[in-house]
Design a protein around this motif. Structure first.
Motif, short mmCIF file in Angstrom:
data_model
loop_
_atom_site.label_atom_id
_atom_site.label_comp_id
_atom_site.label_asym_id
_atom_site.label_seq_id
_atom_site.Cartn_x
_atom_site.Cartn_y
_atom_site.Cartn_z
N SER A 1 0.86 -1.18 0.02
CA SER A 1 0.06 -0.15 0.08
C SER A 1 0.82 1.30 0.00
O SER A 1 0.43 2.14 -0.57
CB SER A 1 -1.21 -0.02 1.30
OG SER A 1 -0.20 0.06 2.38
N ASN A 2 2.15 0.95 0.50
CA ASN A 2 3.06 2.38 0.37
C ASN A 2 3.99 2.19 -0.64
O ASN A 2 5.22 2.90 -0.50
CB ASN A 2 3.57 2.51 1.65
CG ASN A 2 2.58 2.89 2.70
OD1 ASN A 2 1.85 3.64 2.48
ND2 ASN A 2 2.66 2.45 3.86
N TYR A 3 3.71 1.43 -1.56
CA TYR A 3 4.89 1.13 -2.73
C TYR A 3 4.54 1.66 -3.94
O TYR A 3 3.23 1.25 -4.43
CB TYR A 3 5.05 -0.22 -2.85
CG TYR A 3 5.95 -1.01 -1.63
CD1 TYR A 3 5.72 -0.96 -0.37
CD2 TYR A 3 7.57 -1.19 -2.12
CE1 TYR A 3 6.29 -1.44 0.86
CE2 TYR A 3 8.47 -1.72 -0.92
CZ TYR A 3 7.73 -1.55 0.32
OH TYR A 3 8.41 -2.32 1.49
N SER B 1 1.49 4.65 -9.08
CA SER B 1 1.78 5.13 -7.64
C SER B 1 1.02 4.38 -6.58
O SER B 1 0.05 3.53 -6.82
CB SER B 1 1.41 6.89 -7.59
OG SER B 1 0.06 6.88 -7.72
N TRP B 2 1.24 4.55 -5.22
CA TRP B 2 0.87 3.77 -4.26
C TRP B 2 -0.83 3.84 -4.16
O TRP B 2 -1.26 2.75 -3.77
CB TRP B 2 1.36 4.37 -2.92
CG TRP B 2 0.49 5.67 -2.61
CD1 TRP B 2 1.04 6.96 -2.95
CD2 TRP B 2 -0.34 5.79 -1.73
NE1 TRP B 2 -0.19 7.59 -2.53
CE2 TRP B 2 -0.75 7.38 -1.55
CE3 TRP B 2 -1.15 5.14 -0.85
CZ2 TRP B 2 -1.76 7.84 -0.69
CZ3 TRP B 2 -2.21 5.62 0.13
CH2 TRP B 2 -2.32 7.02 0.12
N ASN B 3 -1.46 4.86 -4.71
CA ASN B 3 -2.93 4.89 -4.49
C ASN B 3 -3.61 4.81 -6.03
O ASN B 3 -4.73 5.01 -6.18
CB ASN B 3 -3.53 5.93 -3.82
CG ASN B 3 -3.03 7.26 -4.50
OD1 ASN B 3 -2.68 7.33 -5.25
ND2 ASN B 3 -3.74 8.29 -4.12
N ASN C 1 -4.71 -2.83 -3.63
CA ASN C 1 -4.01 -3.10 -2.41
C ASN C 1 -4.48 -3.96 -1.43
O ASN C 1 -3.67 -4.66 -0.65
CB ASN C 1 -3.77 -1.51 -1.86
CG ASN C 1 -2.79 -0.62 -2.65
OD1 ASN C 1 -2.14 -1.07 -3.31
ND2 ASN C 1 -2.86 0.72 -2.38
N LEU D 1 5.57 7.23 -2.68
CA LEU D 1 4.28 7.67 -3.16
C LEU D 1 4.04 7.67 -4.50
O LEU D 1 2.92 7.92 -4.94
CB LEU D 1 3.87 8.93 -2.19
CG LEU D 1 4.03 9.02 -0.66
CD1 LEU D 1 3.64 10.55 -0.26
CD2 LEU D 1 3.14 7.74 -0.24
#
Length: 123
Positions: free
Chosen positions: A29-31, A51-53, A73, A101
């Motif tokens: 989730s933070n990658y 990106s992460w999101n 995620n 991020l």
């Protein structure tokens, strides 16, 4: 982080494949995540990054409009939907991950790599 790429195979030109990259050992989730490919006799090249999101996405010009990168995620998985495949898409496809991020497009920006999955497109 361990990455396992799957979904490759042999397909005719114009066909579709969906690659998956499942992660274990840590939440993604933070990658930032990316897909790269390496054709025989050529250097590895960036195909897509997310990106992460999922808010920032990059595509190489050669796949823009045909490939779609996405991520779930909750399932710790990143996907590459490949449509309208061409013989020149034939390569070993690798997924990669790095903390951060953003979406990262350079090979040396990534810390973790999957083992690769072969995609072969016949004409």
């Amino acid at each position: 982080v361990q990455l396992q790429a799957s979904g490759g195979g042999l397909v005719q030109a114009g066909g579709s494949l969906r690659l998956s990259c499942a992660a274990s050992g840590r939440s993604l989730s933070n990658y930032g995540m990316g897909w790269f490919r390496q054709a025989p006799g050529k250097e590895r090249e960036s195909v897509a990054a997310i990106s992460w999101n999922g808010g920032r996405i990059y595509y190489a010009d050669s796949v823009q409009g045909r490939f779609t990168i996405s991520r779930d995620n909750a399932k710790n998985t990143v996907y590459l939907q490949m449509n309208s495949l061409k013989p020149e898409d034939t390569a070993v496809y690798y997924c990669a991950a790095r903390g951060g991020l953003y979406h990262y497009t350079k090979e040396n920006e990534y810390y973790y790599w999957g083992q690769g999955t072969q995609v072969t497109v016949s004409s």
